[in-house]
Design a protein around this motif. Structure first.
Motif, PDB file in Angstrom:
ATOM      1  N   VAL A 124     104.818  88.315  83.606  1.00 12.62           N
ATOM      2  CA  VAL A 124     103.380  88.434  83.339  1.00 12.62           C
ATOM      3  C   VAL A 124     102.756  89.154  84.522  1.00 12.62           C
ATOM      4  CG1 VAL A 124     101.240  87.190  82.915  1.00 12.62           C
ATOM      5  CG2 VAL A 124     103.394  86.300  82.008  1.00 12.62           C
ATOM      6  N   ILE A 125     102.228  90.355  84.294  1.00 15.71           N
ATOM      7  CA  ILE A 125     101.724  91.172  85.407  1.00 15.71           C
ATOM      8  C   ILE A 125     100.263  91.579  85.188  1.00 15.71           C
ATOM      9  CG2 ILE A 125     103.956  92.039  86.148  1.00 15.71           C
ATOM     10  CD1 ILE A 125     103.521  94.525  84.487  1.00 15.71           C
ATOM     11  N   GLY A 126      99.531  90.778  84.452  1.00 13.64           N
ATOM     12  CA  GLY A 126      98.119  91.074  84.215  1.00 13.64           C
ATOM     13  C   GLY A 126      97.922  91.724  82.858  1.00 13.64           C
ATOM     14  N   ALA A 127      96.777  91.453  82.239  1.00 13.88           N
ATOM     15  CA  ALA A 127      96.524  91.900  80.869  1.00 13.88           C
ATOM     16  C   ALA A 127      96.655  93.409  80.707  1.00 13.88           C
ATOM     17  CB  ALA A 127      95.129  91.447  80.428  1.00 13.88           C
ATOM     18  N   SER A 128      96.078  94.181  81.642  1.00 18.32           N
ATOM     19  CA  SER A 128      96.063  95.638  81.483  1.00 18.32           C
ATOM     20  C   SER A 128      97.459  96.245  81.594  1.00 18.32           C
ATOM     21  CB  SER A 128      95.128  96.278  82.513  1.00 18.32           C
ATOM     22  OG  SER A 128      95.572  95.995  83.819  1.00 18.32           O
ATOM     23  N   SER A 129      98.368  95.571  82.302  1.00 18.87           N
ATOM     24  CA  SER A 129      99.746  96.063  82.406  1.00 18.87           C
ATOM     25  C   SER A 129     100.640  95.443  81.339  1.00 18.87           C
ATOM     26  CB  SER A 129     100.314  95.764  83.796  1.00 18.87           C
ATOM     27  OG  SER A 129      99.631  96.507  84.794  1.00 18.87           O
ATOM     28  N   ASN A 130     100.326  94.208  80.942  1.00 13.77           N
ATOM     29  CA  ASN A 130     101.107  93.566  79.877  1.00 13.77           C
ATOM     30  C   ASN A 130     101.074  94.382  78.592  1.00 13.77           C
ATOM     31  OD1 ASN A 130     101.808  91.394  81.468  1.00 13.77           O
ATOM     32  ND2 ASN A 130     100.161  90.069  80.730  1.00 13.77           N
ATOM     33  N   ILE A 131      99.931  94.975  78.285  1.00 13.68           N
ATOM     34  CA  ILE A 131      99.811  95.723  77.040  1.00 13.68           C
ATOM     35  C   ILE A 131     100.728  96.944  77.051  1.00 13.68           C
ATOM     36  CG2 ILE A 131      97.848  97.105  77.848  1.00 13.68           C
ATOM     37  CD1 ILE A 131      98.529  95.828  74.269  1.00 13.68           C
ATOM     38  N   VAL A 132     100.935  97.545  78.228  1.00 12.04           N
ATOM     39  CA  VAL A 132     101.844  98.694  78.318  1.00 12.04           C
ATOM     40  C   VAL A 132     103.267  98.254  78.009  1.00 12.04           C
ATOM     41  CG1 VAL A 132     102.776 100.479  79.824  1.00 12.04           C
ATOM     42  CG2 VAL A 132     100.365  99.858  79.986  1.00 12.04           C
ATOM     43  N   LEU A 133     103.683  97.115  78.577  1.00  7.29           N
ATOM     44  CA  LEU A 133     105.035  96.609  78.324  1.00  7.29           C
ATOM     45  C   LEU A 133     105.237  96.269  76.851  1.00  7.29           C
ATOM     46  CD1 LEU A 133     105.602  94.352  81.456  1.00  7.29           C
ATOM     47  CD2 LEU A 133     106.302  96.718  81.085  1.00  7.29           C
ATOM     48  N   ARG A 134     104.194  95.833  76.184  1.00  6.98           N
ATOM     49  CA  ARG A 134     104.303  95.546  74.748  1.00  6.98           C
ATOM     50  C   ARG A 134     104.436  96.839  73.946  1.00  6.98           C
ATOM     51  NH1 ARG A 134     102.590  90.464  72.906  1.00  6.98           N
ATOM     52  NH2 ARG A 134     101.707  91.378  71.026  1.00  6.98           N
ATOM     53  N   LEU A 135     103.717  97.865  74.358  1.00 10.06           N
ATOM     54  CA  LEU A 135     103.735  99.119  73.611  1.00 10.06           C
ATOM     55  C   LEU A 135     105.024  99.914  73.811  1.00 10.06           C
ATOM     56  CD1 LEU A 135     100.042 100.314  74.117  1.00 10.06           C
ATOM     57  CD2 LEU A 135     101.080  99.523  71.985  1.00 10.06           C
ATOM     58  N   VAL A 136     105.665  99.768  74.967  1.00  9.90           N
ATOM     59  CA  VAL A 136     106.888 100.550  75.215  1.00  9.90           C
ATOM     60  C   VAL A 136     108.118  99.912  74.582  1.00  9.90           C
ATOM     61  CG1 VAL A 136     105.985 101.502  77.373  1.00  9.90           C
ATOM     62  CG2 VAL A 136     107.410  99.436  77.437  1.00  9.90           C
ATOM     63  N   GLU A 137     107.935  98.788  73.887  1.00 12.34           N
ATOM     64  CA  GLU A 137     109.078  98.147  73.230  1.00 12.34           C
ATOM     65  C   GLU A 137     109.731  99.065  72.204  1.00 12.34           C
ATOM     66  OE1 GLU A 137     107.502  94.544  71.687  1.00 12.34           O
ATOM     67  OE2 GLU A 137     107.687  93.435  73.582  1.00 12.34           O
ATOM     68  N   CYS A 138     108.961 100.019  71.657  1.00 13.98           N
ATOM     69  CA  CYS A 138     109.503 100.916  70.633  1.00 13.98           C
ATOM     70  C   CYS A 138     110.150 102.162  71.244  1.00 13.98           C
ATOM     71  CB  CYS A 138     108.405 101.331  69.654  1.00 13.98           C
ATOM     72  SG  CYS A 138     107.104 102.359  70.381  1.00 13.98           S
ATOM     73  N   ILE A 139     110.159 102.275  72.586  1.00 11.90           N
ATOM     74  CA  ILE A 139     110.755 103.443  73.249  1.00 11.90           C
ATOM     75  C   ILE A 139     112.205 103.148  73.591  1.00 11.90           C
ATOM     76  CG2 ILE A 139     110.646 104.959  75.261  1.00 11.90           C
ATOM     77  CD1 ILE A 139     107.699 104.423  75.455  1.00 11.90           C
ATOM     78  N   PRO A 140     113.151 104.045  73.252  1.00 12.32           N
ATOM     79  CA  PRO A 140     114.555 103.845  73.647  1.00 12.32           C
ATOM     80  C   PRO A 140     114.670 103.731  75.163  1.00 12.32           C
ATOM     81  CG  PRO A 140     114.366 105.605  72.030  1.00 12.32           C
ATOM     82  CD  PRO A 140     112.967 105.258  72.450  1.00 12.32           C
ATOM     83  N   LYS A 141     115.445 102.770  75.639  1.00 15.57           N
ATOM     84  CA  LYS A 141     115.566 102.515  77.073  1.00 15.57           C
ATOM     85  C   LYS A 141     116.858 103.095  77.639  1.00 15.57           C
ATOM     86  CE  LYS A 141     111.910  99.858  76.641  1.00 15.57           C
ATOM     87  NZ  LYS A 141     111.810  99.783  75.185  1.00 15.57           N
ATOM     88  N   LYS A 142     116.894 103.179  78.998  1.00 14.55           N
ATOM     89  CA  LYS A 142     118.088 103.556  79.751  1.00 14.55           C
ATOM     90  C   LYS A 142     118.661 104.903  79.327  1.00 14.55           C
ATOM     91  CE  LYS A 142     118.120  99.788  82.223  1.00 14.55           C
ATOM     92  NZ  LYS A 142     117.822  99.814  83.682  1.00 14.55           N
ATOM     93  N   LYS A 143     117.799 105.901  79.197  1.00 13.40           N
ATOM     94  CA  LYS A 143     118.275 107.254  78.942  1.00 13.40           C
ATOM     95  C   LYS A 143     118.924 107.820  80.209  1.00 13.40           C
ATOM     96  CE  LYS A 143     116.948 108.071  74.650  1.00 13.40           C
ATOM     97  NZ  LYS A 143     117.856 108.547  73.589  1.00 13.40           N
TER      98      LYS A 143
END
Length: 220
Positions: A124-143
């Motif tokens: 949990v890193i604050g509301a304004s940063s939490n929303i970014v982590l939620r939105l990047v869930e659909c991005i492929p990781k570890k390219k």
């Protein structure tokens, strides 16, 4: 209708304000019948208005969830951006916010309902940063290093967010607010002005194994 934006829907059929692209599709009575009976969920299954667990989006949840899945299926460009998006609306609604001139092209979205939950399995890193982590869930990781997603972030940027994204394999770039970056020393505006337009300062450090670079420049 959204293109012409008449104040009342009946005006699309009115003789003086008729819009053929709307009025020729169906009759006014048919339109009003559909609008009066169009529901996405059973109203009887909703929680009471004063219940803290009530979902403010419950009436459009099936539509909202399906729309998110459609957006997430769109092929993503390598360079992405996180930002607020405002839908023009002047009616009565508890979700209304005021913010001008925002983009309208999306790969994913969340409707702000007054509270932002943290991303599942992440700090949990604050509301304004939490929303970014939620939105990047659909991005492929570890390219690979030759192909990684680059994320441009504005208001939401913070140092913990930067390092978490880096661990995911997502490069991040954004304009920062200095009070969100502890220990960062920057020049005052007067000092930069004295150095002249176009002058820059660059600093680099290591934070939890992630290289972080900050560039300060003087524009106009």
């Amino acid at each position: 209708m959204s293109i012409f934006g008449l104040p009342r829907t009946t005006m699309y059929w009115n003789q003086n304000t008729r819009v053929d692209m709307v009025a020729n599709v169906m009759s006014r009575d048919r339109w009003e019948e559909i609008m009066s009976n169009l529901h996405c969920v059973d109203n009887g299954q909703q929680l009471a208005q004063n219940n803290s667990n009530r979902d403010k989006l419950i009436k459009i949840k099936p539509f909202n969830d399906d729309l998110k899945r459609k957006f997430q299926s769109i092929p993503k460009e390598q360079q992405l951006c996180v930002d607020e998006q405002i839908v023009p609306f002047k009616g009565l609604c508890s979700l209304k916010q005021y913010n001008q001139k925002k983009p309208r092209i999306v790969n994913d979205f969340e409707v702000y309902c007054g509270n932002i939950e943290p991303a599942v399995g992440l700090p949990v890193i604050g509301a304004s940063s939490n929303i970014v982590l939620r939105l990047v869930e659909c991005i492929p990781k570890k390219k690979t290093k030759t192909f990684c997603f680059s994320l441009t972030i504005g208001f939401f940027f913070s140092l913990p967010l930067f390092t978490i994204l880096a661990d995911m394999g997502i490069c991040a770039l954004g304009a920062i607010r200095t009070n969100r970056w502890p220990g960062l020393q920057v020049r005052l505006g007067a000092e930069m002005e004295k150095a002249g337009r176009g002058s820059t300062i660059e600093k680099a450090t290591d934070v939890d194994g992630v290289e972080v670079r900050v560039i300060q420049w003087y524009d106009n």
